[in-house]
Design an enzyme around this catalytic site. Structure first.
Site, PDB file in Angstrom:
ATOM      1  CE  LYS A 175      16.227  13.126   1.198  1.00 14.69           C
ATOM      2  NZ  LYS A 175      17.734  13.526   1.321  1.00 14.69           N
ATOM      3  CD  GLU A 250      11.142  23.001 -11.896  1.00 13.88           C
ATOM      4  OE1 GLU A 250      11.994  23.200 -12.737  1.00 13.88           O
ATOM      5  OE2 GLU A 250       9.765  23.512 -11.782  1.00 13.88           O
ATOM      6  CB  CYS A 284      19.104  23.460 -12.282  1.00 11.99           C
ATOM      7  SG  CYS A 284      17.717  24.725 -11.752  1.00 11.99           S
ATOM      8  CD  GLU A 385      22.127  19.599 -14.547  1.00 12.66           C
ATOM      9  OE1 GLU A 385      21.762  18.454 -14.186  1.00 12.66           O
ATOM     10  OE2 GLU A 385      21.645  20.603 -14.711  1.00 12.66           O
TER      11      GLU A 385
END
Ligand code: UN1
Length: 483
Positions: A175, A250, A284, A385
């Site tokens: 997906k 992750e 990331c 983040e």
């Protein structure tokens, strides 16, 4: 007329049972629709899982070197089609064409590398305590695995999950992120043309709530590899492991670059701009904190602010552009909110800080490259983040304080230091809590032949990429053979 793209289930291109589609929109120009994709249901995901289950025995019986040969053929197909794949990537994701080509080249390397792993899918032989006993291990696939991939690396990340999953003999339900499904579809088509048997790879577009949840909750799916936000990742981890599956997630980062007083400052500036701004900071691994020695912070700041202010923002298809848009309005607003938060926390806005909304930026989600100075380690902009073109500069007194500040975050993906002092560089390598450590190179980047992943809240499960990638996608059988 906008083209409609279908799901790929059991070797057939099919519509969703929902009869509905969603639009894949260019974030640099919202009038440009890359395509309409299936707004799939849980039922579609179940059909994909069933097709993967049906194909499992046949695919497992294909030898690993032969499975690898299909990956190598896919690599050649992607390589020959790099121009188109990269252009569609830029249209749906927004990064520059140069970056999109680089990422596509990386996908080619990934398929080539794991094609070779087909000939190295080794177990171990071990001396047995007993005589006349041959004691050894072999690797077997998990079965059906689910891959849930992000929009920010829509070709490299699907490739680095698909290639080890397939060469290890698993069947796959993938997906892709709804913001960038076309690039993943291009990879699926390359694998189809390369001769992947029907049902081995199934591709279902749609939301995480419907398709994603069916993949993570269905006990037939024995492993799920996910890249994305940590909130989603933690939920996926507990769902998958809750029914006994393996999960590899992750997630976020808050990656620092430490700049010591002996650093080559031009290099430090390049490392910071590259890490913080390229790909609009939507990695990331992006650098979001520059932790700079007080003796050089004024000079570093002046140089990095000048470099950020000179960045050319625009549509990634334009050869002049260095930084494209945020992926969508929601993400742009997150970045703009963090800019307000930084101001409210008392950080000093040194450059950028605003949305670009006048023509030619009016149809996209553009934010100026932004730098804050005077940041302290406890501020939200130093802890959370952001995923945007933004850098926070934190001044420190000495190496000890730099280490403390660098490790003062719940994340631990990537970290860099800029210094000419080998002893302190090695001390940094020893003491930094990060899965990826850079000395005099930016926090970003990932070579296929080495492991990729983080510590603390950045990752769970075994590492991606490198030879260890197959650890996630295989289970080990130990054989005692007495003769
Ligand atoms: C890179 O820095 O080139 O989602 C790779 C991400 C990471 C990949 C970064 N998993 O941004």
């Amino acid at each position: 007329m906008t083209e409609n793209f279908q799901n790929y289930i059991g070797g057939k291109w099919v519509d969703s049972a929902s009869g509905e589609t969603f639009a894949d929109i260019n974030p640099a120009d919202t009038g440009d629709i890359v395509g309409n994709f299936q707004a799939s249901t849980a039922e579609d995901a179940r059909a994909a899982i069933a097709a993967a289950e049906t194909a499992r025995a046949e695919w497992r019986a294909v030898s690993a070197p032969k499975r690898g040969e299909i990956l190598a053929r896919a690599a050649r197909i992607i390589e020959a089609d790099t121009g188109r794949i990269a252009e569609e990537l830029t249209r749906e994701e927004g990064k520059t064409l140069v970056e999109a080509k680089g990422e596509t080249a990386r996908a080619v390397q990934i398929f080539d590398y794991f094609a070779g792993e087909g000939r190295r899918l080794c177990g171990e032989t071990t001396p047995s305590e007993y005589g006349r006993t041959f004691l050894y291990t072999i690797r077997e696939p998990l079965g059906t695995v689910g891959l849930i991939t992000p929009w920010n690396f829509p070709v490299a990340i699907p490739a680095w999950k698909l290639a080890p999953a397939l060469v290890s003999g698993n069947t796959v339900v993938m997906k892709p992120a709804s913001n960038a499904p076309k690039t993943s579809l291009n990879i699926v088509m390359a694998l189809e043309s390369a001769g992947l048997p029907a049902g081995v790879l199934n591709f279902v577009t749609g939301s995480g709530h419907t398709v994603g949840r069916e993949i993570t909750g269905n006990p037939a799916v024995k492993g799920v590899s996910f890249t994305g936000s940590d909130t989603v990742g933690c939920g996926i981890y507990s769902q998958v492991t809750g029914h006994g599956g393996k999960a590899q997630c992750e997630m976020g980062g808050k990656n620092p670059v430490i700049v010591l007083e002996d650093a080559n400052l031009d290099k430090a500036v390049n490392m910071s701009i590259n890490g913080a701004m390229w790909s609009t900071g939507q990695k990331c691994t992006a650098t979001s904190r520059a932790i700079v020695h007080k003796d050089v912070v004024a000079e570093f700041t002046a140089k990095v602010v000048a470099a950020a202010a000179a960045i050319r923002v625009g549509n990634g298809l334009d050869a002049n552009t260095q930084v494209g848009p945020s992926i969508d309005e929601t993400q742009m607003n997150i970045v703009l909110n963090y800019i307000e938060t930084g101001k409210g926390e008392g950080a000093e806005l040194l450059t950028g800080g605003s949305r670009l909304s006048e023509p030619p930026f009016d149809k996209g989600f553009f934010v100026e490259p932004t730098i804050f100075g005077g940041v302290t380690p406890g501020m939200k902009i130093a802890q959370e983040e952001i995923f945007g073109p933004m850098l926070a500069i934190i001044a420190i007194d000495d190496f000890e304080q730099a280490m403390a500040v660098a490790n003062d975050t719940r994340f631990g993906l990537s970290a860099a230091i800029c210094t000419r002092d080998i002893t302190r560089a090695m001390e940094f390598v020893d003491r930094i809590d990060a899965g990826l450590v850079h000395v005099n190179s930016p926090t970003v980047g990932a070579e296929v032949q080495v492991p990729f992943g983080g510590m603390k809240d950045s990752s769970t499960g075994t590492r991606e990429q490198g030879r260890v990638a197959v650890d996630f996608y295989t289970q080990i059988k130990t054989v005692y053979l007495e003769y």
